[in-house]
Design an enzyme around this catalytic site. Structure first.
Site, PDB file in Angstrom:
ATOM      1  N   GLN A 149      73.313  13.050  50.481  1.00  0.00           N
ATOM      2  CA  GLN A 149      71.865  12.935  50.302  1.00  0.00           C
ATOM      3  C   GLN A 149      71.484  13.824  49.126  1.00  0.00           C
ATOM      4  OE1 GLN A 149      69.193  11.276  52.710  1.00  0.00           O
ATOM      5  NE2 GLN A 149      70.991  10.080  52.183  1.00  0.00           N
TER       6      GLN A 149
ATOM      7  N   TYR B 271      68.317   6.915  52.904  1.00  0.00           N
ATOM      8  CA  TYR B 271      68.696   7.927  53.891  1.00  0.00           C
ATOM      9  C   TYR B 271      70.167   7.787  54.300  1.00  0.00           C
ATOM     10  CZ  TYR B 271      64.087  10.059  54.693  1.00  0.00           C
ATOM     11  OH  TYR B 271      62.927  10.772  54.578  1.00  0.00           O
TER      12      TYR B 271
ATOM     13  N   LEU C 150      70.650  18.940  47.987  1.00  0.00           N
ATOM     14  CA  LEU C 150      71.675  18.164  48.713  1.00  0.00           C
ATOM     15  C   LEU C 150      71.447  18.351  50.206  1.00  0.00           C
ATOM     16  CD1 LEU C 150      75.548  18.231  48.263  1.00  0.00           C
ATOM     17  CD2 LEU C 150      74.537  19.208  50.333  1.00  0.00           C
TER      18      LEU C 150
ATOM     19  N   ARG D 142      67.684   5.804  62.818  1.00  0.00           N
ATOM     20  CA  ARG D 142      68.349   5.947  61.520  1.00  0.00           C
ATOM     21  C   ARG D 142      69.800   6.408  61.598  1.00  0.00           C
ATOM     22  NH1 ARG D 142      64.223   9.902  61.478  1.00  0.00           N
ATOM     23  NH2 ARG D 142      64.995  12.028  61.759  1.00  0.00           N
ATOM     24  N   ASP D 143      70.403   6.425  60.420  1.00  0.00           N
ATOM     25  CA  ASP D 143      71.736   6.982  60.170  1.00  0.00           C
ATOM     26  C   ASP D 143      72.867   6.157  60.795  1.00  0.00           C
ATOM     27  OD1 ASP D 143      70.093   8.947  59.095  1.00  0.00           O
ATOM     28  OD2 ASP D 143      70.315  10.301  60.796  1.00  0.00           O
TER      29      ASP D 143
ATOM     30  N   ASP E 164      72.809  15.807  53.917  1.00  0.00           N
ATOM     31  CA  ASP E 164      73.948  15.254  54.665  1.00  0.00           C
ATOM     32  C   ASP E 164      75.063  14.633  53.807  1.00  0.00           C
ATOM     33  OD1 ASP E 164      71.739  15.582  56.242  1.00  0.00           O
ATOM     34  OD2 ASP E 164      71.621  13.512  56.891  1.00  0.00           O
TER      35      ASP E 164
HETATM   36  C1  FRU Z   1      69.444  14.697  58.651  1.00  0.00           C
HETATM   37  C2  FRU Z   1      68.478  13.669  58.100  1.00  0.00           C
HETATM   38  C3  FRU Z   1      68.853  12.269  58.520  1.00  0.00           C
HETATM   39  C4  FRU Z   1      68.207  11.443  57.443  1.00  0.00           C
HETATM   40  C5  FRU Z   1      68.401  12.298  56.235  1.00  0.00           C
HETATM   41  C6  FRU Z   1      67.324  12.200  55.190  1.00  0.00           C
HETATM   42  O1  FRU Z   1      69.500  15.863  57.892  1.00  0.00           O
HETATM   43  O2  FRU Z   1      67.152  13.978  58.506  1.00  0.00           O
HETATM   44  O3  FRU Z   1      68.466  11.917  59.811  1.00  0.00           O
HETATM   45  O4  FRU Z   1      68.800  10.188  57.295  1.00  0.00           O
HETATM   46  O5  FRU Z   1      68.501  13.629  56.688  1.00  0.00           O
HETATM   47  O6  FRU Z   1      67.660  12.936  54.058  1.00  0.00           O
END
Ligand code: FRU
Length: 466
Positions: free
Chosen positions: A60, A103, A42, A171-172, A44
């Protein structure tokens, strides 16, 4: 909406959870009141929201690889943050734009419909550095009408749609509604290795226009992961997890950092960022996300750290990492205070003697110097100007973390089977860490403080039959 790849992945996830789940569940280091992966990895928290009666926590999830692997969105929901249902994976890496990982991202809830914005990760085969070339970071939108299954999944933006001067690392997405429009922030790494945020605007949730960059006047790390931007009690805060900030004695002690800038002015126009404040000074805290819940702002973080040189022995039992407890953020001037959400207190059982606890909630009034030893493993010491966290044993490679603090007055510590979340002076500073005492070790030894300790009950987590 499901495709053949999703159906195959569904079966594989179900099988690995069925086959490896019992070994993970039997691990004495398994947490009692923190959300964990059923098996595997696990990181984020994602898509945190309240939709109707339900709180949703996505995360995640790497079901096939205890050290990461291809990311899915795992899923828990709860009506009270105490009784949780484990739901089937919400997002599988089953689209051309997310084939190497679904992601991180966020949720927008409107009229009972959940809009899940995320980054689709694609790694092209070849001899690439995967920073400046070879990687697609795509922005996608999955829509769910029932909060459990995905009705549609659409690619919104690709790297060529982002501004010039950036690496592939964008991202994100964090999305929210404001003034009749929608806003999105994304973390980005520039070609000259500077971390920054991109701000986008939309009127229909689907078509997005780039507005501007948010950055510090002088470079601050090479990449800002997992951004969040919100207003609390009249003050804007930009929360993010910057990579590449140089280490200092009492700040930025982890491989990557995590914290916030107060933002003055308007993120859509003239703005400036105040001084960066770390969100947590322990070993294991990263990529937190916040969401509005009525009048309060709640936050979950990942109780872990990417690329850390310390380990988690739970890997031997086929699982790794957990989320923090839900916390409420409060504003004090330009600072954020962080305390466990009130719901956590409902898990308190009888008040007991500190000598016998394993899984506990502790409150203390502290003298100007003192010390606590948790289960003969972790040591918290304080004196004027400094608080330190270190280990007698059970740190699994963790060494010492230091907090510069004029004077410690109060302390709250949430201890679970293999974690400590330490709140100093009512949440002015916090330290989150995993630790691995001997399974039978118990008790908190205290000097220099007046303590009250409660045994904590377990959260209920059931598997939803859907
Ligand atoms: C942060 C990260 C994010 C990415 C995700 C991938 O921990 O690197 O930037 O979207 O984890 O699992």
């Amino acid at each position: 909406m499901s495709n053949a790849l999703q159906r195959d992945l569904e079966r594989l996830v179900a099988r690995v959870e069925r086959e490896d789940g019992p070994q993970a569940a039997a691990d004495p280091r398994r947490q009692q009141y923190h959300l964990m992966p059923p098996v595997g990895w696990l990181n984020d928290p994602n898509g945190l929201c309240r939709c109707g009666d339900w709180y949703h926590v996505f995360y995640q999830y790497g079901p096939f690889d205890v050290t990461g692997g291809v990311k899915h969105w795992g899923h828990y929901r709860s009506k009270d943050l105490l009784h949780w249902e484990a739901l089937p994976v919400m997002l599988y890496p089953d689209q051309p734009w997310d084939i190497h990982g679904v992601y991180s991202g966020s949720a927008l809830v409107e009229d009972g419909v959940m809009y899940l914005y995320y980054t689709g990760n694609v790694k092209h085969a070849g001899d690439y550095d995967y920073i400046k070339a070879g990687r697609g970071h795509n922005t996608a939108l999955a829509v769910s009408r029932d909060g459990v299954t995905v009705a549609s999944n659409t690619l919104l933006m690709e790297n060529r749609d982002y501004p010039n001067g950036l690496t592939c690392h964008v991202r994100d997405p964090k999305v929210w509604a404001q003034d009749g429009k929608y806003y999105m922030v994304q973390g980005a790494r520039t070609l000259d290795d500077q971390g920054q945020l991109l701000v986008f605007e939309s009127t229909d949730k689907v078509n997005w226009t780039f507005l501007q960059v948010l950055k510090t006047p002088r470079p601050f790390g090479y990449m800002w992961e997992c951004p969040d931007l919100f207003c609390l009690d009249g003050q804007w805060f930009l929360l993010c997890s910057p990579q590449g900030v140089p280490h200092e004695e009492t700040r930025f002690q982890n491989v990557y950092s995590c914290g916030y800038f107060p933002l003055y002015g308007d993120f859509r126009g003239e703005y400036s960022l105040g001084e960066f404040v770390e969100m947590d000074l322990g070993f294991d805290f990263y990529a937190p996300q916040t969401f509005q819940d009525g009048t309060r702002r709640l936050m979950f973080g990942w109780m872990g750290m990417p690329d850390a040189d310390y380990t988690n022995p739970t890997v031997d039992s086929g699982w790794q990492h957990c989320l923090t407890v839900p916390c409420e953020l409060r504003r004090e001037g330009d600072r954020l205070l962080r305390l466990p959400a009130v719901e956590v207190t409902a898990l308190r059982g009888a008040a007991i003697a500190p000598e016998t606890v394993k899984v506990f909630d502790l409150e203390a009034y502290t003298q100007s110097s003192g010390r606590m030893v948790f289960r003969n493993a972790a040591v918290l010491e304080w004196q004027e100007g400094l608080v330190t966290l270190s280990f007698l044993q059970g740190g699994a490679g963790r060494t010492v973390r230091r907090v510069a603090l004029e004077r410690l007055h109060t302390l709250r510590v949430l201890g679970d089977s293999s974690s400590l979340e330490i709140f100093l002076n009512n949440g002015v500073e916090t330290l989150s860490t995993r630790y691995y005492p001997q399974p039978e070790a118990q008790g908190v030894c205290v000097s220099g403080a007046e303590v009250r300790v409660w045994e904590m009950g377990a959260m209920q987590v059931t598997k939803a039959e859907i």
